[in-house]
Design a protein around this motif. Structure first.
Motif, PDB file in Angstrom:
ATOM      1  N   ALA A  26       0.639  -1.050  -0.032  1.00  0.00           N
ATOM      2  CA  ALA A  26       0.026  -0.118   0.045  1.00  0.00           C
ATOM      3  C   ALA A  26       0.853   1.306   0.083  1.00  0.00           C
ATOM      4  N   THR A  27       0.381   2.385  -0.592  1.00  0.00           N
ATOM      5  CA  THR A  27       1.164   3.486  -0.494  1.00  0.00           C
ATOM      6  C   THR A  27       0.369   4.688   0.017  1.00  0.00           C
ATOM      7  N   ALA A  28       0.900   5.600   0.557  1.00  0.00           N
ATOM      8  CA  ALA A  28       0.265   6.956   1.319  1.00  0.00           C
ATOM      9  C   ALA A  28       0.863   8.103   0.920  1.00  0.00           C
ATOM     10  N   ALA A  29       0.478   9.211   0.529  1.00  0.00           N
ATOM     11  CA  ALA A  29       0.923  10.365   0.516  1.00  0.00           C
ATOM     12  C   ALA A  29       1.879  10.963   1.636  1.00  0.00           C
ATOM     13  N   PRO A  30       2.878  11.610   1.618  1.00  0.00           N
ATOM     14  CA  PRO A  30       3.735  11.987   2.589  1.00  0.00           C
ATOM     15  C   PRO A  30       2.903  13.163   3.317  1.00  0.00           C
ATOM     16  N   ALA A  31       3.279  13.487   4.380  1.00  0.00           N
ATOM     17  CA  ALA A  31       2.508  14.695   5.222  1.00  0.00           C
ATOM     18  C   ALA A  31       2.664  15.884   4.581  1.00  0.00           C
ATOM     19  N   ASN A  32       1.661  16.678   4.844  1.00  0.00           N
ATOM     20  CA  ASN A  32       1.354  18.078   4.099  1.00  0.00           C
ATOM     21  C   ASN A  32       2.814  18.924   4.543  1.00  0.00           C
ATOM     22  N   PRO A  33       3.623  19.419   3.544  1.00  0.00           N
ATOM     23  CA  PRO A  33       4.472  20.287   3.704  1.00  0.00           C
ATOM     24  C   PRO A  33       4.105  21.626   3.937  1.00  0.00           C
ATOM     25  N   PHE A  34       2.839  22.135   3.591  1.00  0.00           N
ATOM     26  CA  PHE A  34       2.572  23.482   3.541  1.00  0.00           C
ATOM     27  C   PHE A  34       2.086  24.150   4.928  1.00  0.00           C
ATOM     28  N   THR A  35       2.544  23.768   6.077  1.00  0.00           N
ATOM     29  CA  THR A  35       1.678  23.933   7.205  1.00  0.00           C
ATOM     30  C   THR A  35       2.186  25.270   7.752  1.00  0.00           C
ATOM     31  N   LEU A  36       3.091  26.048   7.031  1.00  0.00           N
ATOM     32  CA  LEU A  36       3.355  27.329   7.340  1.00  0.00           C
ATOM     33  C   LEU A  36       2.776  28.412   6.515  1.00  0.00           C
ATOM     34  N   GLY A  37       1.864  28.068   5.451  1.00  0.00           N
ATOM     35  CA  GLY A  37       1.158  28.952   4.725  1.00  0.00           C
ATOM     36  C   GLY A  37       2.044  29.470   3.526  1.00  0.00           C
ATOM     37  N   VAL A  38       1.717  30.560   3.071  1.00  0.00           N
ATOM     38  CA  VAL A  38       2.369  31.084   1.845  1.00  0.00           C
ATOM     39  C   VAL A  38       2.401  32.623   2.048  1.00  0.00           C
ATOM     40  N   ALA A  39       2.812  33.309   1.267  1.00  0.00           N
ATOM     41  CA  ALA A  39       3.066  34.698   1.449  1.00  0.00           C
ATOM     42  C   ALA A  39       3.371  35.387   0.049  1.00  0.00           C
ATOM     43  N   SER A  40       3.441  36.657  -0.120  1.00  0.00           N
ATOM     44  CA  SER A  40       3.991  37.473  -1.179  1.00  0.00           C
ATOM     45  C   SER A  40       4.584  38.691  -0.874  1.00  0.00           C
ATOM     46  N   GLY A  41       5.506  39.512  -1.449  1.00  0.00           N
ATOM     47  CA  GLY A  41       6.061  40.398  -0.845  1.00  0.00           C
ATOM     48  C   GLY A  41       6.750  41.535  -2.170  1.00  0.00           C
ATOM     49  N   ASP A  42       7.249  42.611  -1.761  1.00  0.00           N
ATOM     50  CA  ASP A  42       7.964  43.650  -2.425  1.00  0.00           C
ATOM     51  C   ASP A  42       7.491  43.657  -3.608  1.00  0.00           C
ATOM     52  N   PRO A  43       5.928  44.291  -3.968  1.00  0.00           N
ATOM     53  CA  PRO A  43       5.663  44.226  -5.507  1.00  0.00           C
ATOM     54  C   PRO A  43       6.403  45.459  -6.140  1.00  0.00           C
ATOM     55  N   SER A  44       6.423  45.331  -7.422  1.00  0.00           N
ATOM     56  CA  SER A  44       6.798  46.310  -8.375  1.00  0.00           C
ATOM     57  C   SER A  44       5.682  46.621  -9.399  1.00  0.00           C
ATOM     58  N   PRO A  45       5.961  47.499 -10.306  1.00  0.00           N
ATOM     59  CA  PRO A  45       4.848  47.422 -11.473  1.00  0.00           C
ATOM     60  C   PRO A  45       4.723  46.307 -12.094  1.00  0.00           C
ATOM     61  N   ALA A 208      18.845  26.760  14.070  1.00  0.00           N
ATOM     62  CA  ALA A 208      18.065  25.940  14.441  1.00  0.00           C
ATOM     63  C   ALA A 208      16.904  26.385  15.165  1.00  0.00           C
ATOM     64  N   ASN A 209      17.175  27.211  16.375  1.00  0.00           N
ATOM     65  CA  ASN A 209      16.348  27.974  17.173  1.00  0.00           C
ATOM     66  C   ASN A 209      15.750  28.860  16.472  1.00  0.00           C
ATOM     67  N   TYR A 210      16.093  29.625  15.766  1.00  0.00           N
ATOM     68  CA  TYR A 210      15.419  30.749  15.131  1.00  0.00           C
ATOM     69  C   TYR A 210      14.377  30.048  13.894  1.00  0.00           C
ATOM     70  N   ARG A 211      14.912  28.958  13.072  1.00  0.00           N
ATOM     71  CA  ARG A 211      13.982  28.368  12.285  1.00  0.00           C
ATOM     72  C   ARG A 211      12.668  27.812  13.010  1.00  0.00           C
ATOM     73  N   GLN A 212      12.973  27.195  14.227  1.00  0.00           N
ATOM     74  CA  GLN A 212      11.957  26.754  14.863  1.00  0.00           C
ATOM     75  C   GLN A 212      10.948  27.654  15.348  1.00  0.00           C
ATOM     76  N   ARG A 213      11.409  28.685  15.869  1.00  0.00           N
ATOM     77  CA  ARG A 213      10.530  29.723  16.341  1.00  0.00           C
ATOM     78  C   ARG A 213       9.576  30.576  15.188  1.00  0.00           C
ATOM     79  N   TYR A 214      10.330  30.763  14.172  1.00  0.00           N
ATOM     80  CA  TYR A 214       9.570  31.302  13.028  1.00  0.00           C
ATOM     81  C   TYR A 214       8.478  30.051  12.578  1.00  0.00           C
ATOM     82  N   ALA A 215       8.752  28.803  12.484  1.00  0.00           N
ATOM     83  CA  ALA A 215       7.978  28.247  12.252  1.00  0.00           C
ATOM     84  C   ALA A 215       6.467  27.965  13.211  1.00  0.00           C
ATOM     85  N   GLN A 216       7.011  28.139  14.560  1.00  0.00           N
ATOM     86  CA  GLN A 216       5.713  28.076  15.545  1.00  0.00           C
ATOM     87  C   GLN A 216       5.013  29.340  15.240  1.00  0.00           C
TER      88      GLN A 216
END
Length: 513
Positions: A26-45, A208-216
């Protein structure tokens, strides 16, 4: 960035990409990797940055979010409509462990002044969709701009309800002015009444600490909603590294501070929708930059931490003659020259400074004598004078300073000479309260009346939690201070605490009923 054919399979259904084989075949899809959402930024014309960061186990102690050390292909898609029936662009990026499996898609060639929708796909999973937009064409004055700005979100102090309400404003642009996350170990920084939730992990000192904190922080769904609502323009303050740091001077003696700052800057870039021009080089991170919004506004985004002199007289709130030293700088010489040059070349209707700490003088001692905040521009008075002189001598049409940091909402006028209330007003300062830092807050504080009497250029104060909503037009800026009554309980309604107007070529703030 690698673009792929329109006929390539993308984001349209579940694939077996990265499937895991289980016992019995049997197969199963891996865990969802998009737990931190999405974003956009610094728009230009003609472009914008699209962001996500992969994490199947966001709070993993090693900071790798459960992604291990392998690279992962991430497909992305940009559409004209939220149902993704009119695809504009699509492509793929490789999320690598060296950048915390973050993705920064730096688009160009788009149409100005347009709204777009975007999403990602990896390991058989589809991300949430985000809404973004490009800036208007140069010199365009046809469209008003709804811009919200915020600061100071201490996860332990309260729920991020204000972020959810900010998203519901459907802004065109969001500015975040610093203290996006806090570095403290659990229950070190305690809000009045106690903390309502807790940090995971120790005080952040390593990558590692900062990455974990941003993720939280980024697992918070209210914060995810705010990021997905509009493009963000971000700058950091102190808590993204350590409280009250200045250049390479830490709050407390620390021979490893340069390495800590390097780790903090790396994690900041990984977790923000920034362009490659802001990719850190060791302990250096270029964040000061300009974002143009047609002919309507130019946002001069400042960094008042990385290049400043150490706070005068041991920091704190005090009277300190050293703060008048003309050699002292909060911007550094290069950034100051860049800003003054921007004033001279500006043709915008509104020139806006997006920055971190209180700009106007604020005397916190009623009666004789003064008490000022050495961590703010008051500790660098001559530098402030040069900036004000710079925009007045350049003939800037309208100057507006946006500020965070102080966990309370303020509004006031900027006078040509900060210590002379009879000198002309030459601009306006809008200070946002915190998203959650400081806990529930209050309508006033015990010293409010006395402090306002001491500072007649200040026209408004409120101590609740929230953000500021603005609407820029060629003729005026409408300002609403938005706040919730409590952050100790989730889902509180938002209310407007005060409304103001700034009229074109009239450099002071006026109440609006």
């Amino acid at each position: 960035m690698r673009e792929i054919s329109r006929r390539s399979a993308l984001l349209g259904g579940v694939t077996a990409l990265g499937a895991v084989t289980l016992g019995g075949g049997a197969t199963a899809a891996p865990a969802n990797p998009f737990t931190l959402g999405v974003a956009s930024g610094d728009p230009s014309p003609d472009g914008v940055v699209l962001w996500t960061r992969l994490a199947t186990a966001p709070l993993a102690e090693d900071g790798m979010g459960g992604m291990g050390t392998r690279a992962v292909e991430v497909e992305w898609e940009l559409a004209d409509d939220e149902r993704f029936t009119r695809i504009v662009r699509r492509g793929a990026e490789t999320a690598v462990p060296e950048l915390g499996h973050s993705v920064h898609v730096e688009l160009d060639g788009l149409r100005p002044g347009r709204r777009y929708f975007y999403r990602f796909r990896a390991n058989g999973h589809l991300s949430p969709a985000g809404r973004t937009r490009t800036a208007p064409a140069a010199r365009s004055l046809t469209s008003p701009l709804t811009m919200c700005f915020a600061s100071c979100a201490q996860y332990e102090h309260g729920y991020f309800t204000a972020y959810r309400h900010l998203a519901e404003e459907s802004p065109d642009l969001v500015l975040h002015l610093g203290d996006y996350q806090y570095e403290y170990a659990p229950n070190v920084y305690v809000a009045p009444g106690g903390n309502v939730r807790h940090h995971v992990g120790p005080e952040t000192t390593t990558l590692a600490n900062y990455r974990q904190r941003y993720a939280q922080y980024k697992t918070d769904l209210d914060l995810q909603a705010a990021h997905a609502a509009a493009p963000w323009v971000v700058v950091l303050d102190d808590h993204e590294v350590e409280n009250n740091w200045a250049n390479l001077v830490p709050e407390h003696p620390d021979p490893g501070f340069a390495q800590r700052r390097k780790a903090a800057f790396q994690a900041y870039y990984e977790n923000m929708p920034l362009r490659r021009s802001s990719l850190p080089t060791g302990p250096e991170l270029r964040l000061y930059r300009r974002i143009g919004w047609g002919g309507l506004a130019t946002f001069h985004m400042l960094d008042t931490r990385q290049y400043r002199d150490d706070q005068a007289c041991g920091d704190g709130k005090k009277t300190c003659p050293e703060r008048f030293n003309p050699k002292r700088t909060i911007t550094g010489a290069a950034q100051e020259a860049w800003l003054l040059d921007g004033f001279r070349s500006s043709r915008a209707r509104w020139d806006v400074l997006g920055q971190q700490v209180f700009f106007s003088q604020l005397d916190l001692k009623p009666g004789e004598g003064e008490k000022n905040d050495m961590d703010a521009w008051d500790g660098y008075a001559a530098n402030r004078d040069r900036i004000v002189d710079g925009w007045t001598s350049a003939g800037v049409r309208n100057a507006v300073v946006l500020t965070g940091d102080v966990h309370a909402a303020w509004a006031g006028n900027v006078h040509k000479r900060w210590n002379d209330p009879e000198s002309p007003s030459v601009g306006v300062e809008l200070v946002t309260t915190s998203i959650s830092s400081g806990g529930d807050g209050s309508e006033t504080r015990a010293d409010t009346e006395a402090v306002l009497k001491e500072n007649p250029h200040i026209r408004f104060f409120n101590n609740r939690r929230g953000y500021v909503r603005t609407k820029f037009t060629p003729h005026e800026v409408l300002v609403d201070y938005r706040a919730v009554q409590k952050v100790s309980t989730p889902g509180e309604p938002v209310r407007t605490k005060a409304s103001f107007r700034i009229v074109d070529r009239v450099p002071h703030i006026s109440p609006r009923s």
